[in-house]
Write a protein that holds these residues in place. Structure first.
Motif, PDB file in Angstrom:
ATOM      1  N   GLY A  50      38.955  43.450  30.778  1.00 50.20           N
ATOM      2  CA  GLY A  50      40.157  42.543  31.191  1.00 50.20           C
ATOM      3  C   GLY A  50      39.960  41.220  30.877  1.00 50.20           C
ATOM      4  N   LEU A  71      44.988  40.141  34.359  1.00 50.04           N
ATOM      5  CA  LEU A  71      44.592  41.267  33.190  1.00 50.04           C
ATOM      6  C   LEU A  71      43.543  41.978  33.816  1.00 50.04           C
ATOM      7  CD1 LEU A  71      45.501  39.365  29.817  1.00 50.04           C
ATOM      8  CD2 LEU A  71      46.872  40.978  31.161  1.00 50.04           C
ATOM      9  N   GLY A  72      42.478  41.305  34.286  1.00 53.81           N
ATOM     10  CA  GLY A  72      41.320  41.775  34.914  1.00 53.81           C
ATOM     11  C   GLY A  72      41.656  42.846  35.694  1.00 53.81           C
ATOM     12  N   SER A  73      42.394  42.273  36.842  1.00 55.91           N
ATOM     13  CA  SER A  73      43.016  43.513  37.982  1.00 55.91           C
ATOM     14  C   SER A  73      43.803  44.483  37.499  1.00 55.91           C
ATOM     15  CB  SER A  73      43.653  42.688  39.112  1.00 55.91           C
ATOM     16  OG  SER A  73      44.915  41.837  38.455  1.00 55.91           O
ATOM     17  N   TRP A  74      44.448  44.187  36.463  1.00 57.44           N
ATOM     18  CA  TRP A  74      45.321  45.328  35.683  1.00 57.44           C
ATOM     19  C   TRP A  74      44.548  46.447  35.082  1.00 57.44           C
ATOM     20  CZ3 TRP A  74      46.317  45.402  30.133  1.00 57.44           C
ATOM     21  CH2 TRP A  74      47.313  46.485  29.620  1.00 57.44           C
ATOM     22  N   VAL A  75      43.425  45.810  34.618  1.00 57.76           N
ATOM     23  CA  VAL A  75      42.622  46.785  33.820  1.00 57.76           C
ATOM     24  C   VAL A  75      41.847  47.675  34.891  1.00 57.76           C
ATOM     25  CG1 VAL A  75      40.671  47.287  32.127  1.00 57.76           C
ATOM     26  CG2 VAL A  75      42.689  45.648  31.614  1.00 57.76           C
ATOM     27  N   ASN A  94      35.285  47.425  33.430  1.00 63.75           N
ATOM     28  CA  ASN A  94      36.882  47.284  33.331  1.00 63.75           C
ATOM     29  C   ASN A  94      37.487  45.879  33.823  1.00 63.75           C
ATOM     30  OD1 ASN A  94      38.226  49.780  32.268  1.00 63.75           O
ATOM     31  ND2 ASN A  94      36.775  50.607  34.349  1.00 63.75           N
TER      32      ASN A  94
END
Length: 132
Positions: A40, A84-88, A36
């Motif tokens: 992201g 976006l990486g932490s969001w995904v 994931n």
């Protein structure tokens, strides 16, 4: 005793020739997070490339007019990648408990309160909290 998802000998030691990164990716949670995070990062790269390609709010002109445009793009990409990486990754963790993957899965569904003729049925409801 439960069998482990990654290969070990009976003493618990890791096989000699196995790389540490490969050993970490055998654990399901870390593999989920790594996949994931990669998704992201891909979304972040596409977003930055799209912003620069479309010259949104003259961002490309501003970046290319700088003395070091590589640093500016790198900082922009880093900010998008973290966000976006932490969001995904967070959304993947929050969906771990979903059985069906639907929006309301895991919640009890109320039965319809209409009769066969389509009339409303009176349903008595009791409060679960104690009275004061």
């Amino acid at each position: 005793m439960a069998e482990r998802s990654f290969r070990t000998d009976p003493t618990g030691a890791v096989p000699q020739g196995e790389a540490p990164l490969r050993r970490l990716l055998r654990q399901p949670l870390l593999r989920l997070l790594a996949v994931n995070l990669a998704i992201g990062l891909l979304i972040a790269m596409l977003a930055v490339a799209g912003l620069l390609a479309l010259d949104a709010h003259r961002l490309r002109s501003l970046v290319l007019g700088d003395q070091s445009p590589v640093v500016a793009v790198g900082l922009l990409l880093f900010g998008f990648a973290v966000t976006l990486g932490s969001w995904v990754m967070g959304s993947a963790i929050m969906r771990l408990g979903d059985d069906e993957g639907g929006r309301d899965s895991g919640r009890p569904v109320a039965a319809p309160v209409v009769s066969a003729a389509g009339e409303a049925i009176r349903v008595p409801v009791r409060a679960n909290t104690p009275r004061r």
